[in-house]
Write a protein that holds these residues in place. Sequence first.
Motif, mmCIF file in Angstrom:
data_model
loop_
_atom_site.group_PDB
_atom_site.id
_atom_site.type_symbol
_atom_site.label_atom_id
_atom_site.label_comp_id
_atom_site.label_asym_id
_atom_site.label_seq_id
_atom_site.Cartn_x
_atom_site.Cartn_y
_atom_site.Cartn_z
ATOM 1 N N ILE A 244 49.133 37.417 40.418
ATOM 2 C CA ILE A 244 48.568 36.188 39.728
ATOM 3 C C ILE A 244 47.714 35.485 40.657
ATOM 4 O O ILE A 244 46.514 35.025 40.317
ATOM 5 N N PHE A 245 47.862 35.503 42.132
ATOM 6 C CA PHE A 245 47.061 34.941 43.036
ATOM 7 C C PHE A 245 46.338 35.935 43.858
ATOM 8 O O PHE A 245 46.791 35.732 45.194
ATOM 9 N N PRO A 246 45.502 36.848 43.410
ATOM 10 C CA PRO A 246 44.965 37.794 44.507
ATOM 11 C C PRO A 246 43.907 37.038 45.545
ATOM 12 O O PRO A 246 43.595 35.925 45.292
ATOM 13 N N ASP A 247 43.794 37.777 46.696
ATOM 14 C CA ASP A 247 42.950 37.120 47.705
ATOM 15 C C ASP A 247 41.596 36.728 47.303
ATOM 16 O O ASP A 247 41.168 35.573 47.696
ATOM 17 N N GLU A 248 40.919 37.563 46.411
ATOM 18 C CA GLU A 248 39.676 36.991 46.096
ATOM 19 C C GLU A 248 39.690 36.051 45.061
ATOM 20 O O GLU A 248 38.485 35.309 45.168
ATOM 21 N N PRO B 150 38.977 36.119 33.764
ATOM 22 C CA PRO B 150 40.321 36.269 33.484
ATOM 23 C C PRO B 150 41.432 35.812 34.340
ATOM 24 O O PRO B 150 42.202 35.373 34.072
ATOM 25 N N ALA B 151 41.229 36.195 35.649
ATOM 26 C CA ALA B 151 42.333 36.127 36.599
ATOM 27 C C ALA B 151 42.304 34.677 36.871
ATOM 28 O O ALA B 151 43.548 34.174 37.125
ATOM 29 N N MET C 75 36.910 42.081 43.660
ATOM 30 C CA MET C 75 36.927 41.720 42.113
ATOM 31 C C MET C 75 35.339 41.113 41.728
ATOM 32 O O MET C 75 34.698 40.379 42.312
ATOM 33 N N THR C 76 34.882 41.627 40.602
ATOM 34 C CA THR C 76 33.732 41.096 40.047
ATOM 35 C C THR C 76 33.732 39.864 39.367
ATOM 36 O O THR C 76 34.854 39.476 39.003
#
Length: 417
Positions: free
Chosen positions: A62-66, A8-9, A1-2
């Motif tokens: 909601i909680f991506p690894d990145e 926003p995440a 993810m950039t």
Amino acid sequence: MTPTELAPAFFLAAIVILLACRLVGRVLRAFGQPPVVGEMVTGVVLGPSVLGLLAPGVEQAIFPDELRPVLYVVGQIGLVVFMFQAGYEFRVDKIRQVAGSAALISAAGVVVPMLLGVALAWLAAGHVDMYPPGVPLLVSVLFVAVALSITAFPMMARIITERGLSGTRFGSLSLAAGALDDAVAWVLLAGVLSISAASIGPFAVAAGGSALFVLALVAIVRAGGRIDAALRRLAPEQVLMVVVVAVFLAAWYTDQIGLYAVFGAFSLGVALPRSAAMDGAVRTMKPVAVLFLPLFFTYSGLNTDLALLVDSGVLLFAVGAVLVAVAGKLGACWAAARLAGESNSVATRVGALMNARGLMQLIAINVGLAAGIVTPQLFSVLVLVALVTTIMATPLLTLIDRRERRAAPDPEPEPVA
């Protein structure tokens, strides 16, 4: 993810965490639990143990690894500010009155859980697949022992403050013993990391760095009057800036020497002078802990999978760890308090408060996880120990109060004229 995708995440994850903490906190408040317990439970609920089990796609969305490193860093800010506030509220003048008893209680609360933890972890070796490959068994055994010897000092301070127990003898005893307990535990943890690295370097850095840090704290205490006079000449926003820089500097330094950031933040809070200017800065910083501390609990919860406990060997070890933790802390601290001449009423309450592991054990096992000496199974077991022993504290205090009220003799009726 950039970075533009992470922002926003992060906002979405923060919204979910804060709302979930508020909801769970309200539910647990009905059972007499402090807000921090609600945040601990929420962290586990939002992880693979509950949300990941029921809706794995939702948890990953909601909680991506990145995003998890971002949650860790922001959670550290809340954690450091929370510990600084706990240190600032720490009353050293009351601790001096109970120093002797507190030292004995602290020693028992460290030595006994460590011995029991060593025995349990050593017996489990070869029977439970729970230790990381390539890590010496001695390191894993000692880490379990140190983790079981930790006391949740911030949690204890919050319980004592919220229940109005700061002026009681058992409150002062518990605060003093808990502070000594955690200081020793962090040095021991640095020793375990040194053994893991097959080098005395980390332990030497921790010991030498701690000595320098203590000298700096002594200098701050002696210069308290001059510091207060200097702060009074500054505008409130300037005082806030000075305090924040000092807290972050202390946190950075103790992190670098292996004692972890929270120890530096708490110690600085104890050392800084009490004044109207400092009071204002501490009040201004409080919302930071309220907003960001839940992110640390969620990060820990995302690394906790209680489903790993379905393995019979791991589950048996978890039960044994909880029993050893309770016997080693509650039992040993109660016995030490009685040996120091305290009443059974005071000793029982001290044992109940010292038994809570809470936040500090979560910090320690996160350090172990980052160092590669803790497996997901062992991490989940120790999170369970932290939850059970912390949740026990408030109900135990309430139960003790009720039993003593029932045992108290009824007042004699006044004679009627």
